[in-house]
Design a protein around this motif. Structure first.
Motif, PDB file in Angstrom:
ATOM      1  N   VAL A   1       0.382   3.802 -10.846  1.00 17.74           N
ATOM      2  CA  VAL A   1       0.328   2.176 -10.351  1.00 17.74           C
ATOM      3  C   VAL A   1      -1.049   1.650 -10.811  1.00 17.74           C
ATOM      4  O   VAL A   1      -1.937   2.276 -10.926  1.00 17.74           O
ATOM      5  CB  VAL A   1       0.606   2.154  -9.098  1.00 17.74           C
ATOM      6  CG1 VAL A   1       2.080   2.497  -8.626  1.00 17.74           C
ATOM      7  CG2 VAL A   1      -0.341   3.038  -8.176  1.00 17.74           C
TER       8      VAL A   1
ATOM      9  N   ALA B   1      -1.567   8.782  -4.869  1.00 14.38           N
ATOM     10  CA  ALA B   1      -1.807   7.347  -5.642  1.00 14.38           C
ATOM     11  C   ALA B   1      -2.107   7.451  -7.014  1.00 14.38           C
ATOM     12  O   ALA B   1      -1.580   6.950  -7.835  1.00 14.38           O
ATOM     13  CB  ALA B   1      -2.808   6.587  -4.805  1.00 14.38           C
ATOM     14  N   GLY B   2      -2.905   8.510  -7.253  1.00 16.49           N
ATOM     15  CA  GLY B   2      -3.554   8.857  -8.379  1.00 16.49           C
ATOM     16  C   GLY B   2      -2.446   9.121  -9.505  1.00 16.49           C
ATOM     17  O   GLY B   2      -2.665   9.217 -10.704  1.00 16.49           O
TER      18      GLY B   2
ATOM     19  N   ARG C   1       0.899  -1.091  -0.008  1.00 16.75           N
ATOM     20  CA  ARG C   1      -0.151   0.081  -0.065  1.00 16.75           C
ATOM     21  C   ARG C   1       0.860   1.253   0.072  1.00 16.75           C
ATOM     22  O   ARG C   1       0.427   2.322  -0.660  1.00 16.75           O
ATOM     23  CB  ARG C   1      -0.957   0.015   1.186  1.00 16.75           C
ATOM     24  CG  ARG C   1      -2.335  -1.000   0.957  1.00 16.75           C
ATOM     25  CD  ARG C   1      -2.888  -1.126   2.236  1.00 16.75           C
ATOM     26  NE  ARG C   1      -3.752  -0.033   2.499  1.00 16.75           N
ATOM     27  CZ  ARG C   1      -4.627   0.525   2.387  1.00 16.75           C
ATOM     28  NH1 ARG C   1      -5.387  -0.275   1.489  1.00 16.75           N
ATOM     29  NH2 ARG C   1      -5.153   1.876   2.699  1.00 16.75           N
TER      30      ARG C   1
ATOM     31  N   ALA D   1       2.208   2.120  -3.431  1.00 16.01           N
ATOM     32  CA  ALA D   1       0.878   2.232  -4.178  1.00 16.01           C
ATOM     33  C   ALA D   1       0.753   3.947  -3.937  1.00 16.01           C
ATOM     34  O   ALA D   1      -0.170   4.594  -4.615  1.00 16.01           O
ATOM     35  CB  ALA D   1      -0.251   1.560  -4.023  1.00 16.01           C
ATOM     36  N   GLY D   2       0.881   4.349  -2.797  1.00 14.30           N
ATOM     37  CA  GLY D   2       0.491   5.575  -2.267  1.00 14.30           C
ATOM     38  C   GLY D   2      -0.894   5.594  -1.663  1.00 14.30           C
ATOM     39  O   GLY D   2      -1.474   6.754  -1.604  1.00 14.30           O
ATOM     40  N   LEU D   3      -1.201   4.202  -1.163  1.00 13.55           N
ATOM     41  CA  LEU D   3      -2.472   4.297  -0.268  1.00 13.55           C
ATOM     42  C   LEU D   3      -2.188   4.577   1.114  1.00 13.55           C
ATOM     43  O   LEU D   3      -2.932   4.975   2.051  1.00 13.55           O
ATOM     44  CB  LEU D   3      -3.130   3.035  -0.746  1.00 13.55           C
ATOM     45  CG  LEU D   3      -3.977   2.779  -2.029  1.00 13.55           C
ATOM     46  CD1 LEU D   3      -4.213   1.372  -2.418  1.00 13.55           C
ATOM     47  CD2 LEU D   3      -4.847   3.751  -2.188  1.00 13.55           C
ATOM     48  N   ASP D   4      -1.034   4.271   1.438  1.00 12.31           N
ATOM     49  CA  ASP D   4      -0.631   4.525   2.863  1.00 12.31           C
ATOM     50  C   ASP D   4       0.910   5.472   2.791  1.00 12.31           C
ATOM     51  O   ASP D   4       1.590   5.311   1.564  1.00 12.31           O
ATOM     52  CB  ASP D   4      -0.242   3.502   3.746  1.00 12.31           C
ATOM     53  CG  ASP D   4      -1.707   2.798   4.472  1.00 12.31           C
ATOM     54  OD1 ASP D   4      -2.232   3.996   4.877  1.00 12.31           O
ATOM     55  OD2 ASP D   4      -1.967   1.747   4.515  1.00 12.31           O
TER      56      ASP D   4
ATOM     57  N   PHE E   1      -3.405  -0.902  -9.328  1.00  7.81           N
ATOM     58  CA  PHE E   1      -3.721  -1.664  -7.952  1.00  7.81           C
ATOM     59  C   PHE E   1      -4.913  -2.476  -8.103  1.00  7.81           C
ATOM     60  O   PHE E   1      -5.886  -2.103  -8.297  1.00  7.81           O
ATOM     61  CB  PHE E   1      -3.895  -0.724  -6.918  1.00  7.81           C
ATOM     62  CG  PHE E   1      -3.409  -1.238  -5.482  1.00  7.81           C
ATOM     63  CD1 PHE E   1      -2.115  -1.064  -4.742  1.00  7.81           C
ATOM     64  CD2 PHE E   1      -4.555  -1.903  -4.640  1.00  7.81           C
ATOM     65  CE1 PHE E   1      -2.065  -1.681  -3.600  1.00  7.81           C
ATOM     66  CE2 PHE E   1      -4.310  -2.458  -3.559  1.00  7.81           C
ATOM     67  CZ  PHE E   1      -2.927  -2.370  -2.857  1.00  7.81           C
TER      68      PHE E   1
END
Lengths: 362, 291, 274
Positions: free
Chosen positions: A78, A73-74, A46, A49-52, A80
């Motif tokens: 990536v 993230a966007g 994560r 991915a840039g989610l965390d 995901f």
């Protein structure tokens, strides 16, 4: 595109999910993050991915040398794929796949016709050309998984990240999709990282396996490397079945203050004593209804059980019955200092330096 | 129709700190919070505070003096009496209905559940009207009742009946989904261990539903004590006889006795506050137990 | 299917269902039937005359219009309130969450006189609106304000659990696909909330249609202008026009039942989608 993560630390409240983790994913490779639940593998994915995001002041994530640590993230490029797919229920399959294209800024957004063409291509790529008009609820689990993959690919990501991609599927579909994903990766050559807790899946599918436990990376290597040269008791125990003996119950002389590990397929069974290293035992259970035969034996001296795995031909040749006497010979053993065994949950990172790789037949 | 509202199974968990990707931008958060607080403050907080402010407009002395009103005390007693009959009646009904619906299968079950909801959909005024039609002087039983000198409408029994009608679904609505979710396994276990029906209910079922029951009772009671429209139709507004506290508020207000009206209203507002506090406490206790 | 025909393992089926049906019939069904039987004594012409009298029609327009407007306002602001209460951590959140139920707990007559006091000429809000030529108390706007108050919890309480159960992965998926936060809210978060939002709207509307106590004080009850339909029923009753009152009541009951059915349908569909 390669991925490099350096010194990533992540704490949730008081628990450390990741403790100064380093990771390098070479360009175009299929890499597995393998570990038990709670090992931090999903958190690491994560963060890629840039989610965390890693704790403030710690760590750095680079995509092909470019620092993306603070990129949302966007904008990381990536793709995901979520464990439970996270398909948008109120959109058709085609709308799901097109979503990433339709949210592009107007000047970059393809025309409706171009989007439709791209969606058709992707539907063919995932071998589901006719489901575009259906809703996710009308698809099977395996189909949803592939639609989720197509949706992630639609934005032409530079990196593909999959969280437990087969976790929610039943065994049969799992196997099929696994082979499909491998072929798929070989075709498009996209740098891919997937998370799994299933060692068989990691070993069979990945170019490289990153074994994690307790917020740390324990070992990195090809499937063969991590399986044949496990760096720590944790790795050998996590990657498949193994017989384990503490120093006090070590059946072999001359191994010192070490714990001894031997894989069942490195255990050979004899009907006669075979030298001073053979161990006297009694057959307790025979399981012969598989691709190979599995035999459980009980040591004559202290009643410890030992599992052996032999070919069915060998099993026939031995003609064992429950209760028979037998002698056990280890073909290949692995020793780890006793301290690292008893404290295997807090293995110091230099544990593998002290590992004795005594891969000798006896 | 209030089925989705007063449901104890509603989680009241604290919002978790969400990953950054899921957080709304600061400007949006501030805007939405501002809008929400302004809306709630002007539509909820302001009326509540104004009740006490108006009651105390002429000072504490005038406020306290307004309680020196025998009609007011009578209205309060009638309100308590009404609730003391209506709440237990609907409590027994709610438990019986929930037991039948949750523990057994029978045809027409979903129709029954809809019918139990019916009083929520009926205007309070109509709830009163239908009892006037049945028991009023021109109603079905009107002639017979007046022959035997029994008064229902424009008397206490009518008030109680109308209150029972408007509070009819509260306990049942709370218990039915709760007991359906809990299933029947524990009751089966009790029966196989030799418990009889009442033992099973009091020792196995009741402990499992006590929070839901209490919750339903709190809401039922609040409505029973505060009902205005239905009671207004059947009461006949006879001072010192058929006035409940909400009706007493209306009378004082229409006579321009504002301090008195708001003083009586302040008692009802306190009841509302106690209801909300108890309700939150039950939700909290329930959430902690069932995580 | 029917365990009433077999011997059931658990006792009390006959007793509990029997009591339920008797109590339901005596308290709810028979009295409600009385309304329909009462108007059976009217001819069709008498009935239509009673329910289409200009004063009654004016009350329908007000009741429908104000209820619709109040429910719409509650849908918009209720969505914002529910979102803020579920998603934004802030001190005192629990207190505000509890406060949302105030319209359920506060007797309607109390709400009615409180709102009237606030919005009258020298009230807390009224004194600020008056100089701008805006009058709330004793106008249709007042009716709308009271109906907004009593309908407020419905949308919030139907939306809250649905927002809580939204899978965070959906929003994350949207983020990884490049959508900005507003795009995610509009295209991924809002659509799954629509069934619950519609249900809450319908509930607030249904409740507002029948509301009496909180409205009569603030509306001023001027014939043809600020009379709501429930008030007309009471007016007719006070004139001993039972048939006329009942005829209007039956119209309202039918509308309410249709709404109840609609809400049940909406809820069932919402559950199926979720």
């Amino acid at each position: 595109m390669s991925i490099t993560a350096t010194a990533i630390t992540k704490t949730f409240g008081r628990t450390k999910a990741l403790d100064a983790v380093d990771l390098h994913v070479p360009d175009g490779k299929l890499v597995a993050l393998l570990g038990p639940s709670g090992s931090g593998k999903t958190t690491l994915l994560r963060i890629l991915a840039g989610l965390d995001f890693a704790d403030r002041g710690s760590g750095r994530v680079e995509f092909h040398g470019e620092d993306v640590t603070d990129t949302p993230a966007g904008r990381r490029g990536v793709g995901f794929v979520f464990q439970h797919y996270a398909l948008f229920r109120h959109m058709t399959v085609a709308e799901n796949i097109a979503f990433g294209l339709t949210v592009l800024p107007r000047k970059d957004r393809p025309s409706k016709a171009e989007i439709a063409v791209r969606v058709d291509e992707l539907l063919r790529l995932i071998q589901l050309p006719d489901v575009g008009g259906r809703y996710p609820s009308q698809l099977s689990g395996g189909q949803r998984q592939r639609v989720a993959l197509a949706r992630a690919l639609a934005v032409q990501p530079k990196v593909l990240l999959l969280d437990e991609p087969f976790g929610a599927l039943d065994a049969q579909v799992r196997k099929e999709l696994r082979g499909w994903l491998r072929r798929f990766h070989d075709e498009i050559g996209l740098t891919t990282v997937f998370v799994t807790h299933d060692q068989e899946e990691a070993l069979e599918l990945a170019d490289e396996v990153v074994v994690m436990n307790h917020a740390k990376v324990k070992q990195v290597g090809t499937p063969q490397e991590v399986y044949d040269q496990p760096a720590s008791p944790f790795v050998i125990e996590f990657l498949g079945n193994v017989n384990r003996f503490t120093p006090a119950r070590n059946p072999l002389p001359g191994t010192g203050d070490n714990a001894l590990y031997v894989r069942p397929h490195d255990v050979d069974i004899r009907r006669e004593p075979a030298g001073e290293h053979s161990i006297h035992a009694r057959v307790a259970h025979i399981f012969s209804a598989g691709s190979s035969g599995r035999v459980t034996l009980v040591r004559a001296d202290n009643h410890d059980t030992i599992d052996a795995e032999v070919s069915r031909a060998r099993l026939r040749e031995l003609d064992l019955k429950v209760g028979d006497e037998a002698w056990i010979v280890f073909r290949h053993i692995r020793l780890f200092p006793a301290g690292s065994y008893t404290e295997r949950d807090v293995v110091p990172d230099d544990a593998h330096a002290a590992t004795t790789d005594s891969g000798h037949g006896i | 129709m209030a089925s989705a509202l007063s449901n104890l199974q509603r989680t009241v968990s604290a919002p978790v700190v969400r990953p950054r990707a899921l957080r709304d931008p600061l400007w949006l958060r501030l805007t939405l919070m501002g809008v929400a607080f302004l809306f709630l403050a002007s539509f909820l907080l302001l009326p509540l505070v104004s009740v006490f402010a108006e009651a105390l407009r002429r000072g504490v002395g005038a406020y306290l003096e307004s309680f020196n009103d025998p009609d007011g005390w009578h209205a309060l007693r009638l309100t308590l009496l009404t609730a003391a009959i209506a709440v237990p009646a609907n409590l027994v009904f709610g438990v019986a209905a929930a037991w039948a619906v949750a523990k057994f299968e029978f045809p027409g079950k979903s129709l029954l559940i809809t019918l139990i909801d019916l009083p929520f959909a009926v205007s309070p005024v109509i709830s009163g009207l239908i009892y006037v039609l049945v028991f009023g002087a021109h109603g079905w039983f009107g002639p017979w009742l007046s022959e035997h000198d029994i008064r229902i409408v424009f008397a206490v029994p009518g008030i109680v009946l109308a209150t029972i009608f408007v509070t009819f679904p509260f306990v049942a609505r709370e218990l039915i989904p709760l007991m359906q979710a809990q299933g029947k396994d524990e009751e089966y276990a009790a029966v196989t261990l030799g418990a009889n029906g009442w033992q099973t209910f009091f020792r196995v079922t009741l402990p499992n539903i006590k929070w839901g029951l209490f919750y339903g009772v709190i809401l039922c009671n609040a409505r029973a004590m505060g009902e205005f429209g239905a009671v207004s139709v059947v009461s006949g507004h006879i001072r010192g006889e058929t006035n409940t506290l909400p009706l007493h508020v209306e009378i004082l207000y229409n006579e321009y006795q504002f301090v008195g009206a708001f003083a009586a209203a302040s008692l009802l507002a306190l009841l509302a506050i106690v209801t909300l506090v108890l309700k939150s406490a039950v939700e909290w206790a329930h959430a902690r137990r069932h995580g | 299917m029917s365990s009433s025909r077999h011997r059931s393992v658990l006792p009390g089926f006959g007793l509990s269902l029997g009591f339920t049906l008797v109590y339901l019939s005596l308290i709810v069904l028979v009295p409600l039937a009385a309304a329909f039987i009462e108007i059976a004594g009217l001819t069709w012409a008498e009935f239509t005359a009673a329910v289409s009298d200009p004063r009654v029609v004016a009350s329908y327009k007000l009741s429908f219009g104000a209820s619709l407007a109040a429910a719409a306002v509650n849908a918009v602001f209720g969505l914002v309130v529910a979102w803020v209460l579920v998603r934004y951590p802030f001190p005192g959140r629990r207190v505000i969450d509890a406060l949302v139920d105030l319209p359920f707990a506060l007797p309607t007559a109390v709400a009615g006189i409180a709102l009237t006091a606030i919005y009258s000429k020298n009230g807390w809000v009224g004194q600020w609106l008056e100089p701008h030529g805006m009058q709330v108390a004793f106008t249709r706007v007042g009716v709308f304000v009271a109906l907004t108050f009593i309908g407020l919890p419905f949308v919030v309480r139907t939306l809250q659990p649905v927002i809580e159960e939204l899978e965070p992965e959906l929003e994350e998926a949207s983020a990884t696909l490049g959508a900005n936060r507003l795009q995610t809210l509009a295209r991924v978060v809002l659509p799954p909330l629509l069934p619950a939002l519609t249900t809450g709207f319908a509930m607030a509307f249904a409740r507002a249609l029948g509301e009496y106590g909180s409205v009569v004080f603030i509306s001023g009850n001027m014939p043809m202008k600020t009379e709501i339909t429930p008030l007309l029923i009471i007016t007719k009753l006070e004139q001993y026009d039972y048939a006329g009152a009942t005829a209007i009541a039956v119209v309202m009951l039918i509308v309410s039942f249709v709404l109840l059915l609609l809400i049940n349908l909406l809820q069932r569909r919402a559950r199926r989608i979720a």
